[in-house]
Design an enzyme around this catalytic site. Structure first.
Site, PDB file in Angstrom:
ATOM      1  N   ILE A 150      43.335  28.530  -1.570  1.00 32.70           N
ATOM      2  CA  ILE A 150      42.732  27.489  -0.748  1.00 32.70           C
ATOM      3  C   ILE A 150      41.319  27.956  -0.393  1.00 32.70           C
ATOM      4  O   ILE A 150      41.000  29.138  -0.472  1.00 32.70           O
ATOM      5  CB  ILE A 150      43.553  27.171   0.528  1.00 32.70           C
ATOM      6  CG1 ILE A 150      43.789  28.429   1.375  1.00 32.70           C
ATOM      7  CG2 ILE A 150      44.865  26.502   0.180  1.00 32.70           C
ATOM      8  CD1 ILE A 150      44.568  28.167   2.652  1.00 32.70           C
ATOM      9  N   ASP A 151      40.478  27.019  -0.012  1.00 29.20           N
ATOM     10  CA  ASP A 151      39.081  27.324   0.257  1.00 29.20           C
ATOM     11  C   ASP A 151      38.927  28.257   1.455  1.00 29.20           C
ATOM     12  O   ASP A 151      39.799  28.339   2.331  1.00 29.20           O
ATOM     13  CB  ASP A 151      38.295  26.037   0.532  1.00 29.20           C
ATOM     14  CG  ASP A 151      38.199  25.141  -0.678  1.00 29.20           C
ATOM     15  OD1 ASP A 151      38.275  25.658  -1.799  1.00 29.20           O
ATOM     16  OD2 ASP A 151      38.066  23.922  -0.488  1.00 29.20           O
ATOM     17  N   LYS A 152      37.787  28.903   1.501  1.00 31.89           N
ATOM     18  CA  LYS A 152      37.468  29.827   2.587  1.00 31.89           C
ATOM     19  C   LYS A 152      37.669  29.180   3.954  1.00 31.89           C
ATOM     20  O   LYS A 152      38.293  29.775   4.850  1.00 31.89           O
ATOM     21  CB  LYS A 152      36.013  30.300   2.446  1.00 31.89           C
ATOM     22  CG  LYS A 152      35.489  31.086   3.647  1.00 31.89           C
ATOM     23  CD  LYS A 152      34.000  31.362   3.515  1.00 31.89           C
ATOM     24  CE  LYS A 152      33.462  32.012   4.784  1.00 31.89           C
ATOM     25  NZ  LYS A 152      31.996  32.231   4.726  1.00 31.89           N
TER      26      LYS A 152
END
Length: 343
Positions: A150-152
């Site tokens: 998942i994104d930062k």
């Protein structure tokens, strides 16, 4: 990837081979075992099962027959760069753990994997510290570790594999889209329908390679992507929705939401850090700024994760609490919607 990215799940090319004009029909696992130093046929077959072997940019199984001029690539879920993932004492929230899998509830702001200028301070550095005494876990072994991403600045649940068998089994589930993943998102605007389906290929924006964009479903551009959504709560100028991923492309929820005119709240990359709905006036502007300060990232959380356990075959279903920044943001909008002075 990886929302893939939110999965998406971006894959990086590690090896590329082009079959000769006179290539006789040959199983891809046999073709590759002669060309990859130190790789066994069994390991190549595992990579194929996990979707990491492509023929002409399409995933193939190990019994695929290589034809003349076929382009064979091996892709992995990490950049092709030798990176020593050093153990770092970074606190992590363990949602579930046994001898085969580790599920982490990732906070926003934490990069998942070293790369692109972030070679320390990542989730994998934290996991390396947490599992530093486990003789079976090696941070640089691509057969272990992250199964998806998942994104930062997205928070929520991520599963990691502790052994090659678990990685192959879980990777196959993600490839076959049999996992159960639900995200909560706060989006700009009053979403018209109580539930819906968003379909559109997702690929790099030709005008800005840092952005993803949506192409028509029948387009040759991008990769097919489907997101299902359901409205959980309406606050007038924003809506809380639940998203179920049918695919896992990079930035999928963020891009699909923008595509239907409901950009994620405070998603700076896609324009959600501007006032996209609401009234004129300094009081409302101050309220929105207070909201941005309260939750200084895109309002997206990977809330639930379900999969079949790679060893027992039993269903594992995990649910995570909404993190404090996003929970307070929702409460602030709930108060605003109720007519309270939310500033």
């Amino acid at each position: 990837m990886d929302e893939q990215d939110e999965q998406e799940e971006e894959l990086y090319e590690h090896f590329r081979f082009t079959a000769d004009k006179g290539q006789a029909l040959l199983r891809v696992d046999k073709f590759l075992v002669d060309r990859l130093t130190g790789a066994s046929r069994h390991r190549i077959q595992q990579a194929a099962e996990a979707g990491y072997i492509l023929a002409n940019d399409k995933s193939v199984q190990s019994n695929y027959r290589v034809k003349p001029l076929d382009v064979l690539t091996i892709v992995l879920d990490r950049p092709h760069r030798e990176v020593d993932i050093l153990p770092e004492n970074i606190p992590i929230n363990i949602a579930y753990e046994d001898n085969d899998v580790l599920v982490v509830n990732k906070p926003s702001g934490l990069v998942v994997h070293p790369g692109h200028g972030n070679y320390t301070g990542t989730l994998l550095n934290a996991v390396a510290w947490y599992l530093k005494d486990d003789p079976q876990y090696h941070t640089t072994d691509p057969r272990l570790g992250l199964v998806h991403r998942i994104d930062k600045d997205t928070s929520g649940l991520l599963v990691l594999a502790k052994n090659p068998e678990a990685k192959t089994h879980l990777g196959t589930q993600f490839f076959n889209k049999t996992t159960k993943r639900l995200y909560w998102a706060l989006v700009w605007g009053n979403v018209k329908d109580d539930e819906g389906r968003i379909e559109g290929n997702i690929g790099r924006n030709p005008k800005d390679r840092l952005l993803m964009t949506v192409f028509p479903p029948d387009s040759e551009d991008g990769k097919p992507a489907v997101t299902h959504y359901k409205v959980l709560e309406r606050f007038g100028y924003v809506t809380l929705i639940e998203c179920r991923l049918e695919t896992g492309r990079t930035h999928q929820i963020r891009v699909h939401a923008k595509h239907i005119g409901h950009t994620l709240f405070n998603d700076a990359r896609y324009g959600g850090d501007e006032i996209l709905r609401g009234v004129e006036g300094s009081k409302y502007k101050q309220f929105i700024q207070n909201c941005f300060d309260l939750c200084p990232r895109q309002a997206l959380h990977a809330k639930t994760l379900g999969f079949v356990h790679p060893r027992t075959g039993e269903a594992v279903y995990l649910d995570s609490e909404i993190p404090e920044d996003m929970s307070q943001l929702i409460a602030k909008w709930r108060n605003y919607g109720a007519g309270a002075d939310a500033c």
